[in-house]
Design a protein around this motif. Sequence first.
Motif, PDB file in Angstrom:
ATOM      1  N   ASN A  64       0.814  -1.225   0.000  1.00 31.02           N
ATOM      2  CA  ASN A  64       0.000   0.000   0.000  1.00 31.02           C
ATOM      3  C   ASN A  64       0.845   1.271   0.000  1.00 31.02           C
ATOM      4  OD1 ASN A  64       0.792  -0.796   2.667  1.00 31.02           O
ATOM      5  ND2 ASN A  64      -0.510   0.825   3.477  1.00 31.02           N
ATOM      6  N   LEU A  65       2.172   1.132   0.060  1.00 28.30           N
ATOM      7  CA  LEU A  65       3.059   2.279   0.045  1.00 28.30           C
ATOM      8  C   LEU A  65       3.847   2.292  -1.256  1.00 28.30           C
ATOM      9  CD1 LEU A  65       4.450   2.158   3.702  1.00 28.30           C
ATOM     10  CD2 LEU A  65       2.565   3.546   2.815  1.00 28.30           C
ATOM     11  N   VAL A  66       3.779   3.403  -1.969  1.00 25.95           N
ATOM     12  CA  VAL A  66       4.405   3.514  -3.279  1.00 25.95           C
ATOM     13  C   VAL A  66       5.478   4.597  -3.239  1.00 25.95           C
ATOM     14  CG1 VAL A  66       4.036   3.983  -5.733  1.00 25.95           C
ATOM     15  CG2 VAL A  66       2.270   2.784  -4.402  1.00 25.95           C
ATOM     16  N   GLU A  67       6.689   4.231  -3.632  1.00 20.07           N
ATOM     17  CA  GLU A  67       7.760   5.223  -3.664  1.00 20.07           C
ATOM     18  C   GLU A  67       7.445   6.285  -4.710  1.00 20.07           C
ATOM     19  OE1 GLU A  67      12.629   5.547  -3.554  1.00 20.07           O
ATOM     20  OE2 GLU A  67      11.669   3.596  -3.890  1.00 20.07           O
ATOM     21  N   GLY A  68       7.634   7.528  -4.319  1.00 19.85           N
ATOM     22  CA  GLY A  68       7.310   8.640  -5.197  1.00 19.85           C
ATOM     23  C   GLY A  68       5.942   9.217  -4.927  1.00 19.85           C
ATOM     24  N   THR A  69       5.094   8.435  -4.246  1.00 23.83           N
ATOM     25  CA  THR A  69       3.758   8.894  -3.874  1.00 23.83           C
ATOM     26  C   THR A  69       3.592   8.900  -2.357  1.00 23.83           C
ATOM     27  OG1 THR A  69       2.822   7.987  -5.918  1.00 23.83           O
ATOM     28  CG2 THR A  69       1.283   8.506  -4.136  1.00 23.83           C
ATOM     29  N   SER A  70       3.935   7.789  -1.711  1.00 19.74           N
ATOM     30  CA  SER A  70       3.838   7.689  -0.257  1.00 19.74           C
ATOM     31  C   SER A  70       5.102   8.198   0.423  1.00 19.74           C
ATOM     32  CB  SER A  70       3.590   6.236   0.156  1.00 19.74           C
ATOM     33  OG  SER A  70       2.470   5.686  -0.505  1.00 19.74           O
ATOM     34  N   TYR A  71       6.216   7.936  -0.186  1.00 22.00           N
ATOM     35  CA  TYR A  71       7.507   8.342   0.371  1.00 22.00           C
ATOM     36  C   TYR A  71       8.506   8.519  -0.757  1.00 22.00           C
ATOM     37  CZ  TYR A  71       8.914   3.492  -0.436  1.00 22.00           C
ATOM     38  OH  TYR A  71       9.189   2.277  -1.025  1.00 22.00           O
ATOM     39  N   SER A  72       9.631   9.130  -0.432  1.00 25.13           N
ATOM     40  CA  SER A  72      10.684   9.289  -1.431  1.00 25.13           C
ATOM     41  C   SER A  72      12.040   9.121  -0.767  1.00 25.13           C
ATOM     42  CB  SER A  72      10.608  10.675  -2.097  1.00 25.13           C
ATOM     43  OG  SER A  72      10.954  11.690  -1.172  1.00 25.13           O
ATOM     44  N   ARG A  73      13.031   8.825  -1.579  1.00 24.18           N
ATOM     45  CA  ARG A  73      14.427   8.778  -1.142  1.00 24.18           C
ATOM     46  C   ARG A  73      15.242   9.643  -2.092  1.00 24.18           C
ATOM     47  NH1 ARG A  73      15.322   2.375  -0.858  1.00 24.18           N
ATOM     48  NH2 ARG A  73      13.748   2.437  -2.501  1.00 24.18           N
ATOM     49  N   ARG A  74      15.993  10.567  -1.535  1.00 25.20           N
ATOM     50  CA  ARG A  74      16.868  11.407  -2.351  1.00 25.20           C
ATOM     51  C   ARG A  74      18.266  11.395  -1.742  1.00 25.20           C
ATOM     52  NH1 ARG A  74      14.497  17.262  -3.019  1.00 25.20           N
ATOM     53  NH2 ARG A  74      13.519  16.928  -0.975  1.00 25.20           N
ATOM     54  N   TYR A  75      19.253  11.327  -2.596  1.00 20.41           N
ATOM     55  CA  TYR A  75      20.627  11.389  -2.088  1.00 20.41           C
ATOM     56  C   TYR A  75      21.533  11.962  -3.155  1.00 20.41           C
ATOM     57  CZ  TYR A  75      21.871   7.147  -4.766  1.00 20.41           C
ATOM     58  OH  TYR A  75      22.107   6.235  -5.767  1.00 20.41           O
ATOM     59  N   ARG A  93      34.378  14.031   3.665  1.00 20.73           N
ATOM     60  CA  ARG A  93      34.561  13.493   5.002  1.00 20.73           C
ATOM     61  C   ARG A  93      33.284  13.477   5.831  1.00 20.73           C
ATOM     62  NH1 ARG A  93      39.771  16.956   6.654  1.00 20.73           N
ATOM     63  NH2 ARG A  93      39.076  18.171   4.860  1.00 20.73           N
ATOM     64  N   THR A  94      32.296  14.277   5.446  1.00 16.67           N
ATOM     65  CA  THR A  94      31.079  14.402   6.254  1.00 16.67           C
ATOM     66  C   THR A  94      29.841  14.258   5.379  1.00 16.67           C
ATOM     67  OG1 THR A  94      32.211  15.919   7.773  1.00 16.67           O
ATOM     68  CG2 THR A  94      29.792  15.884   7.846  1.00 16.67           C
ATOM     69  N   ALA A  95      28.885  13.495   5.858  1.00 18.52           N
ATOM     70  CA  ALA A  95      27.599  13.335   5.173  1.00 18.52           C
ATOM     71  C   ALA A  95      26.482  13.801   6.090  1.00 18.52           C
ATOM     72  CB  ALA A  95      27.376  11.876   4.774  1.00 18.52           C
ATOM     73  N   ILE A  96      25.405  14.286   5.481  1.00 21.85           N
ATOM     74  CA  ILE A  96      24.246  14.771   6.216  1.00 21.85           C
ATOM     75  C   ILE A  96      23.082  13.820   5.946  1.00 21.85           C
ATOM     76  CG2 ILE A  96      22.868  16.795   6.776  1.00 21.85           C
ATOM     77  CD1 ILE A  96      25.915  17.249   6.860  1.00 21.85           C
ATOM     78  N   LEU A  97      22.392  13.400   6.999  1.00 24.91           N
ATOM     79  CA  LEU A  97      21.263  12.483   6.861  1.00 24.91           C
ATOM     80  C   LEU A  97      19.996  13.107   7.429  1.00 24.91           C
ATOM     81  CD1 LEU A  97      22.786   9.085   8.118  1.00 24.91           C
ATOM     82  CD2 LEU A  97      22.868  10.058   5.809  1.00 24.91           C
ATOM     83  N   ALA A  98      18.873  12.846   6.753  1.00 23.49           N
ATOM     84  CA  ALA A  98      17.543  13.163   7.289  1.00 23.49           C
ATOM     85  C   ALA A  98      16.705  11.904   7.099  1.00 23.49           C
ATOM     86  CB  ALA A  98      16.928  14.353   6.564  1.00 23.49           C
ATOM     87  N   HIS A 141      28.501  18.748   0.845  1.00 24.04           N
ATOM     88  CA  HIS A 141      28.592  17.474   1.555  1.00 24.04           C
ATOM     89  C   HIS A 141      27.627  16.482   0.916  1.00 24.04           C
ATOM     90  CE1 HIS A 141      30.917  19.432   4.695  1.00 24.04           C
ATOM     91  NE2 HIS A 141      29.991  20.362   4.786  1.00 24.04           N
ATOM     92  N   ASP A 142      27.978  15.209   0.965  1.00 24.31           N
ATOM     93  CA  ASP A 142      27.050  14.173   0.510  1.00 24.31           C
ATOM     94  C   ASP A 142      25.850  14.135   1.459  1.00 24.31           C
ATOM     95  OD1 ASP A 142      28.948  13.600  -1.387  1.00 24.31           O
ATOM     96  OD2 ASP A 142      29.596  11.712  -0.489  1.00 24.31           O
ATOM     97  N   TYR A 143      24.711  13.671   0.950  1.00 22.52           N
ATOM     98  CA  TYR A 143      23.535  13.621   1.809  1.00 22.52           C
ATOM     99  C   TYR A 143      22.603  12.494   1.400  1.00 22.52           C
ATOM    100  CZ  TYR A 143      21.019  16.158  -1.931  1.00 22.52           C
ATOM    101  OH  TYR A 143      20.458  16.531  -3.127  1.00 22.52           O
ATOM    102  N   PHE A 144      21.716  12.134   2.331  1.00 24.12           N
ATOM    103  CA  PHE A 144      20.657  11.155   2.093  1.00 24.12           C
ATOM    104  C   PHE A 144      19.426  11.606   2.849  1.00 24.12           C
ATOM    105  CE2 PHE A 144      18.001   7.701   3.623  1.00 24.12           C
ATOM    106  CZ  PHE A 144      17.767   6.955   2.482  1.00 24.12           C
ATOM    107  N   MET A 145      18.238  11.470   2.206  1.00 19.23           N
ATOM    108  CA  MET A 145      16.984  11.809   2.859  1.00 19.23           C
ATOM    109  C   MET A 145      15.935  10.741   2.570  1.00 19.23           C
ATOM    110  SD  MET A 145      16.647  15.886   1.974  1.00 19.23           S
ATOM    111  CE  MET A 145      16.734  15.607   0.203  1.00 19.23           C
TER     112      MET A 145
END
Length: 317
Positions: A64-75, A93-98, A141-145
Motif C-alpha cells: 500500500n506504500l508507493v515510492e514517489g507517492t507515499s515516500y521518497s528517497r533522495r541522495y 569526510r562528512t555526510a548529512i542524513l535526514a 557534503h554528501d547527503y541522504f533523505m
Amino acid sequence: MTSFEHSTSRRNVLTALAAAATAGAPVLGQLAAATSASAAPPSSTTLPDPTEYFSNTDLYQQPNLVEGTSYSRRYRRHQQFDLKMSQKYDFPRTAILALHGGGIEIGTSELCLGIAGYSPGSAPGAGMGDPAGDPILPTVHDYFMFEGLLANGNTALHVTSKNCDDHVALSIAASHLNVLSLHGCKFEQLNLPTAAYPPTGDLAVAVVGGLNAAFRSALVTEINNAGFQAVDAYDPRYSATLGEFNGSHVKNPCNRTMLAMGAQLELTTELRKSLFGDPSSRGGRAETWYRSGDKFERFRDACRRAIATVEAGQVIL
C-alpha cells in the motif's frame, strides 16, 4: 526521534489472524485477545495508533506504500578523482542524513539540503536555487533523505534510526568519517530542568547527541553562538532525561561511520518551525526558508562551521 511505544504490533495481529484461521475461532475474538493487554482507546478513536515499521525493508515491502507517492528517497554523492601520482586529493569526510524527512519530522529535509550546501527550494523566479541544481554554497557534503509524502499521517512512516537498513543510507554513513543526522522531537519529551527551560519560555531547543564528543562540542558551541539554544545530551545536567535522544546506539547511522561515531541533532518542533516563513507545508517550507529573518541561514551555517571545525582536525592518510 524515539520510537513509538505500542503494546500491539502488526506481527501480533497477523499471528492472531493465522491462529483464528487454523483453529476456526472467530477472527474478532482472536484480535481482541491479542490486544487485551492494552488500554481501550478513547471512544472517539476508531483505529488503533499506527505501528512503527520494523525496518526500511519492512516499509518498502508494504504493497500500500508507493515510492514517489507515499515516500521518497533522495541522495547525492559527489564524484571526485585522484589521477595524479604526485599529489594527494581530499575526499568527502562528512555526510548529512535526514532519515525522517518530508512530513515525518518537518524541516529536517530542508535543513539536510541546506547544510549540504544546496537550496531547499525556492519560489519561482526568486533566484534562490534549485534542490536538484548546482550548490549555492562553496563547500558541499554528501547527503541522504527519506521523506514522508502522505497528505497526512506521515508519522506512520517513521523507522527508528537503529533499525534503518536502507542500503544507500548505510553505505553513505560507512564511507565517511563523520555523519550529522537530523531529527525532530517535541519539547515536552525532553523533560529538561524547568529552572533553565521553563515550559512557558523559549521552547526552541537543539539536543546534540552521537558518540563523537568533539563533534557534539563543536555543534553546541556554534549553535549557541548563533543565537539558538543547544544542549549536549551527555551533559550531566541533562543526561538523566535525554537517554532516548542521545544517539548512543551503535547501529544508529550517525555512528556507523569510518570512525564508528558521529553526531545527531534532535530539534524541537518550535525550533524547526522558526526556520521558515511558512512551515505549514512542504511547499511553504521550500518557498520560505530564506524568509525567516535569517534564522534558517544562521542555523545552517552554525552546523557547517561545526563540521569545518571537526574536519580541520582530521588528517587524510
